[in-house]
Design a protein around this motif. Structure first.
Motif, PDB file in Angstrom:
ATOM      1  N   MET A 266       0.837  -1.206   0.000  1.00 19.37           N
ATOM      2  CA  MET A 266       0.000   0.000   0.000  1.00 19.37           C
ATOM      3  C   MET A 266       0.872   1.258   0.000  1.00 19.37           C
ATOM      4  O   MET A 266       0.553   2.252  -0.662  1.00 19.37           O
ATOM      5  CB  MET A 266      -0.936   0.004   1.205  1.00 19.37           C
ATOM      6  N   GLU A 267       1.977   1.210   0.715  1.00 16.35           N
ATOM      7  CA  GLU A 267       2.883   2.371   0.728  1.00 16.35           C
ATOM      8  C   GLU A 267       3.523   2.568  -0.643  1.00 16.35           C
ATOM      9  O   GLU A 267       3.721   3.721  -1.081  1.00 16.35           O
ATOM     10  CB  GLU A 267       3.942   2.191   1.808  1.00 16.35           C
ATOM     11  N   ALA A 268       3.820   1.482  -1.329  1.00 17.06           N
ATOM     12  CA  ALA A 268       4.338   1.608  -2.694  1.00 17.06           C
ATOM     13  C   ALA A 268       3.302   2.279  -3.589  1.00 17.06           C
ATOM     14  O   ALA A 268       3.629   3.137  -4.416  1.00 17.06           O
ATOM     15  CB  ALA A 268       4.716   0.236  -3.241  1.00 17.06           C
ATOM     16  N   GLY A 269       2.031   1.892  -3.426  1.00 15.03           N
ATOM     17  CA  GLY A 269       0.971   2.534  -4.196  1.00 15.03           C
ATOM     18  C   GLY A 269       0.831   4.005  -3.859  1.00 15.03           C
ATOM     19  O   GLY A 269       0.632   4.846  -4.747  1.00 15.03           O
ATOM     20  N   ARG A 270       0.923   4.336  -2.581  1.00 17.92           N
ATOM     21  CA  ARG A 270       0.804   5.738  -2.160  1.00 17.92           C
ATOM     22  C   ARG A 270       1.947   6.562  -2.736  1.00 17.92           C
ATOM     23  O   ARG A 270       1.735   7.679  -3.227  1.00 17.92           O
ATOM     24  CB  ARG A 270       0.804   5.820  -0.638  1.00 17.92           C
ATOM     25  N   MET A 271       3.168   6.029  -2.700  1.00 19.36           N
ATOM     26  CA  MET A 271       4.306   6.783  -3.242  1.00 19.36           C
ATOM     27  C   MET A 271       4.186   6.948  -4.753  1.00 19.36           C
ATOM     28  O   MET A 271       4.519   8.010  -5.295  1.00 19.36           O
ATOM     29  CB  MET A 271       5.624   6.088  -2.866  1.00 19.36           C
ATOM     30  N   LEU A 272       3.683   5.927  -5.435  1.00 19.50           N
ATOM     31  CA  LEU A 272       3.506   6.053  -6.879  1.00 19.50           C
ATOM     32  C   LEU A 272       2.426   7.085  -7.189  1.00 19.50           C
ATOM     33  O   LEU A 272       2.527   7.823  -8.180  1.00 19.50           O
ATOM     34  CB  LEU A 272       3.142   4.699  -7.486  1.00 19.50           C
ATOM     35  N   GLN A 273       1.411   7.167  -6.349  1.00 22.65           N
ATOM     36  CA  GLN A 273       0.395   8.210  -6.502  1.00 22.65           C
ATOM     37  C   GLN A 273       1.046   9.594  -6.405  1.00 22.65           C
ATOM     38  O   GLN A 273       0.688  10.511  -7.160  1.00 22.65           O
ATOM     39  CB  GLN A 273      -0.674   8.053  -5.418  1.00 22.65           C
ATOM     40  N   VAL A 274       1.996   9.747  -5.497  1.00 22.24           N
ATOM     41  CA  VAL A 274       2.707  11.027  -5.353  1.00 22.24           C
ATOM     42  C   VAL A 274       3.526  11.320  -6.613  1.00 22.24           C
ATOM     43  O   VAL A 274       3.552  12.452  -7.102  1.00 22.24           O
ATOM     44  CB  VAL A 274       3.594  11.006  -4.103  1.00 22.24           C
ATOM     45  N   VAL A 275       4.201  10.297  -7.143  1.00 23.60           N
ATOM     46  CA  VAL A 275       4.955  10.494  -8.391  1.00 23.60           C
ATOM     47  C   VAL A 275       4.013  10.993  -9.483  1.00 23.60           C
ATOM     48  O   VAL A 275       4.318  11.945 -10.219  1.00 23.60           O
ATOM     49  CB  VAL A 275       5.640   9.186  -8.824  1.00 23.60           C
ATOM     50  N   ALA A 276       2.853  10.362  -9.602  1.00 21.67           N
ATOM     51  CA  ALA A 276       1.887  10.763 -10.628  1.00 21.67           C
ATOM     52  C   ALA A 276       1.425  12.202 -10.425  1.00 21.67           C
ATOM     53  O   ALA A 276       1.140  12.916 -11.394  1.00 21.67           O
ATOM     54  CB  ALA A 276       0.694   9.810 -10.619  1.00 21.67           C
ATOM     55  N   CYS A 277       1.363  12.642  -9.159  1.00 23.08           N
ATOM     56  CA  CYS A 277       0.935  14.016  -8.868  1.00 23.08           C
ATOM     57  C   CYS A 277       1.881  15.066  -9.444  1.00 23.08           C
ATOM     58  O   CYS A 277       1.507  16.242  -9.570  1.00 23.08           O
ATOM     59  CB  CYS A 277       0.809  14.224  -7.362  1.00 23.08           C
ATOM     60  N   LEU A 278       3.095  14.667  -9.809  1.00 20.13           N
ATOM     61  CA  LEU A 278       3.991  15.617 -10.463  1.00 20.13           C
ATOM     62  C   LEU A 278       3.367  16.191 -11.725  1.00 20.13           C
ATOM     63  O   LEU A 278       3.690  17.311 -12.131  1.00 20.13           O
ATOM     64  CB  LEU A 278       5.323  14.939 -10.807  1.00 20.13           C
ATOM     65  N   ALA A 279       2.474  15.440 -12.351  1.00 22.34           N
ATOM     66  CA  ALA A 279       1.809  15.934 -13.564  1.00 22.34           C
ATOM     67  C   ALA A 279       0.949  17.152 -13.283  1.00 22.34           C
ATOM     68  O   ALA A 279       0.580  17.890 -14.205  1.00 22.34           O
ATOM     69  CB  ALA A 279       0.964  14.826 -14.189  1.00 22.34           C
ATOM     70  N   LEU A 280       0.611  17.387 -12.005  1.00 24.57           N
ATOM     71  CA  LEU A 280      -0.213  18.539 -11.643  1.00 24.57           C
ATOM     72  C   LEU A 280       0.615  19.785 -11.345  1.00 24.57           C
ATOM     73  O   LEU A 280       0.058  20.871 -11.207  1.00 24.57           O
ATOM     74  CB  LEU A 280      -1.066  18.205 -10.417  1.00 24.57           C
ATOM     75  N   VAL A 281       1.931  19.633 -11.245  1.00 19.85           N
ATOM     76  CA  VAL A 281       2.788  20.764 -10.875  1.00 19.85           C
ATOM     77  C   VAL A 281       2.682  21.939 -11.856  1.00 19.85           C
ATOM     78  O   VAL A 281       2.671  23.100 -11.422  1.00 19.85           O
ATOM     79  CB  VAL A 281       4.251  20.303 -10.708  1.00 19.85           C
ATOM     80  N   PRO A 282       2.586  21.716 -13.169  1.00 20.81           N
ATOM     81  CA  PRO A 282       2.430  22.874 -14.056  1.00 20.81           C
ATOM     82  C   PRO A 282       1.210  23.725 -13.730  1.00 20.81           C
ATOM     83  O   PRO A 282       1.212  24.941 -13.955  1.00 20.81           O
ATOM     84  CB  PRO A 282       2.312  22.240 -15.449  1.00 20.81           C
ATOM     85  N   ARG A 283       0.162  23.109 -13.182  1.00 14.96           N
ATOM     86  CA  ARG A 283      -1.028  23.867 -12.800  1.00 14.96           C
ATOM     87  C   ARG A 283      -0.982  24.327 -11.350  1.00 14.96           C
ATOM     88  O   ARG A 283      -1.733  25.224 -10.965  1.00 14.96           O
ATOM     89  CB  ARG A 283      -2.287  23.022 -13.023  1.00 14.96           C
ATOM     90  N   LEU A 284      -0.111  23.714 -10.551  1.00 13.67           N
ATOM     91  CA  LEU A 284      -0.028  24.032  -9.131  1.00 13.67           C
ATOM     92  C   LEU A 284       1.447  23.992  -8.716  1.00 13.67           C
ATOM     93  O   LEU A 284       1.898  23.065  -8.044  1.00 13.67           O
ATOM     94  CB  LEU A 284      -0.848  23.017  -8.323  1.00 13.67           C
ATOM     95  N   PRO A 285       2.239  25.003  -9.110  1.00 11.41           N
ATOM     96  CA  PRO A 285       3.696  24.965  -8.905  1.00 11.41           C
ATOM     97  C   PRO A 285       4.123  24.746  -7.459  1.00 11.41           C
ATOM     98  O   PRO A 285       5.153  24.103  -7.201  1.00 11.41           O
ATOM     99  CB  PRO A 285       4.154  26.330  -9.419  1.00 11.41           C
ATOM    100  N   GLN A 286       3.364  25.274  -6.486  1.00 12.47           N
ATOM    101  CA  GLN A 286       3.758  25.135  -5.087  1.00 12.47           C
ATOM    102  C   GLN A 286       3.705  23.697  -4.614  1.00 12.47           C
ATOM    103  O   GLN A 286       4.219  23.355  -3.546  1.00 12.47           O
ATOM    104  CB  GLN A 286       2.892  26.021  -4.187  1.00 12.47           C
ATOM    105  N   LEU A 287       3.102  22.820  -5.408  1.00 12.18           N
ATOM    106  CA  LEU A 287       3.008  21.415  -5.048  1.00 12.18           C
ATOM    107  C   LEU A 287       4.378  20.736  -5.048  1.00 12.18           C
ATOM    108  O   LEU A 287       4.608  19.785  -4.295  1.00 12.18           O
ATOM    109  CB  LEU A 287       2.072  20.717  -6.033  1.00 12.18           C
ATOM    110  N   ALA A 288       5.302  21.229  -5.859  1.00 12.15           N
ATOM    111  CA  ALA A 288       6.594  20.569  -6.040  1.00 12.15           C
ATOM    112  C   ALA A 288       7.332  20.398  -4.725  1.00 12.15           C
ATOM    113  O   ALA A 288       7.853  19.309  -4.421  1.00 12.15           O
ATOM    114  CB  ALA A 288       7.446  21.352  -7.035  1.00 12.15           C
TER     115      ALA A 288
END
Length: 331
Positions: A266-288
């Motif tokens: 489950m932790e591997a899945g959660r971390m991969l979800q975070v990796v995928a969230c990088l795709a949102l950084v162009p719309r939400l720069p402070q997320l990085a």
């Protein structure tokens, strides 16, 4: 861009609230990251307006509505049983509303203790109580909504952003999803890999970090990702001390201890979800900056929590049970 997004979300929430006969003269933004959360003052109502969501979900308004309906129903059920949650506002219908391109939900406004920081270790020890209560929720929920096709879609988007993730790391992420998906996206896959696994309604999004200290006591909030899953998903990345505290409290309630191997996956899945969230950084720069710590942890972790190709063999197809009742997408 963020200021304009926030302004438009506040304007949409204010207009929608007035359409529902609420008096709104001084809206106040309480939180602004993935969602704009705004107190529609002087009405004792808070609107939550998701503004930065993965592309597949943003394009699928019916899926957004279903998730919002699930959240409203679960939280209303908990509130009806006297469980401490931020409940749907009783002043408007408990259903999502679409206005000016935004979908939103409306919640009761509570008096928050200024500057309060809940004790995460203590809150983890209280979490078995939430899980015990949720286990009785009577309606069907989707499986692990955070681990769905938004992850491979976001990874595909990241091919065009080598400044956000190195291509070698992106290759690792794609290989990791190929290993995880057959296990975590179906009940058959989970049961094949973890015989005897207990699946139940869960909060779905780090519940101990979604506790709000109010003048009437601590309450749980933000059940946006509520779903069916193992309790280990709610404990992902909480740390060994917190997991031990959970186990001690769970034993008192007669609930089983945490499955450490399942927790690792489950932790591997959660971390991969975070990796995928990088795709949102162009719309939400402070997320990085907020993602950096988990990304470092991901780089040092075993791929897919130790799953191998042998574990990734596709399970037998299964048919998900239909939800009870019929729901309209938006009010």
């Amino acid at each position: 861009m963020g200021d304009e997004r926030t302004r438009r979300a506040v304007a949409a929430a204010t207009a929608a609230a007035r359409d529902l006969d609420l008096t709104v003269t001084d809206p106040v933004v309480l939180h602004d990251l993935f969602s704009v959360v705004v107190h529609l003052a002087p009405a004792p109502v808070v609107a939550r307006v998701p503004t930065v969501v993965p592309e597949p979900l943003r394009a699928d308004t019916a899926a957004q509505a279903t998730r919002m309906l699930d959240e409203l129903d679960v939280v209303a059920w908990l509130a009806g049983r006297g469980f401490p949650v931020v409940a749907p506002s009783p002043l408007v219908p408990a259903e999502p509303v679409e206005r000016d391109g935004f979908a939103m939900t409306f919640w009761e406004h509570l008096d928050v203790v200024p500057g309060a920081h809940p004790d995460h270790l203590r809150e983890t020890a209280a979490l078995p109580g939430l899980h015990a209560e949720l286990a009785g929720y009577p309606r069907e929920l989707p499986l692990l909504t955070s681990l769905d096709d938004t992850i491979p879609a976001c990874l595909t988007q990241l091919r065009d952003h080598p400044e956000l993730i190195h291509p070698d790391e992106l290759d690792r992420a794609r290989r990791e999803w190929d290993l995880l998906a057959p296990v975590v996206t179906t009940r058959a896959g989970l049961r094949k890999e973890f015989p005897g696994i207990r699946l139940q309604p869960i909060h779905g999004d780090s519940p101990v970090y979604n506790v709000i200290a109010t003048t009437s006591g601590n309450v749980y909030a933000d059940f946006e990702m509520t779903c069916l899953g193992p309790v280990e998903w709610d404990l992902a990345l909480s740390g060994e001390e917190a997991v031990d505290a959970y186990d001690t409290a769970a034993a008192v309630l007669g609930r089983p201890p945490v499955d450490r191997r399942l927790l690792t996956v489950m932790e591997a899945g959660r971390m991969l979800q975070v990796v995928a969230c990088l795709a949102l950084v162009p719309r939400l720069p402070q997320l990085a900056d907020g993602l950096a710590g988990v990304l470092d942890q991901w780089r040092d972790s075993p791929i897919a929590g130790g799953l191998t190709d042998e574990h990734a063999e596709a399970p037998e197809p299964e048919t998900e049970p239909a939800k009870a009742g019929t729901r309209e997408p938006f009010a």
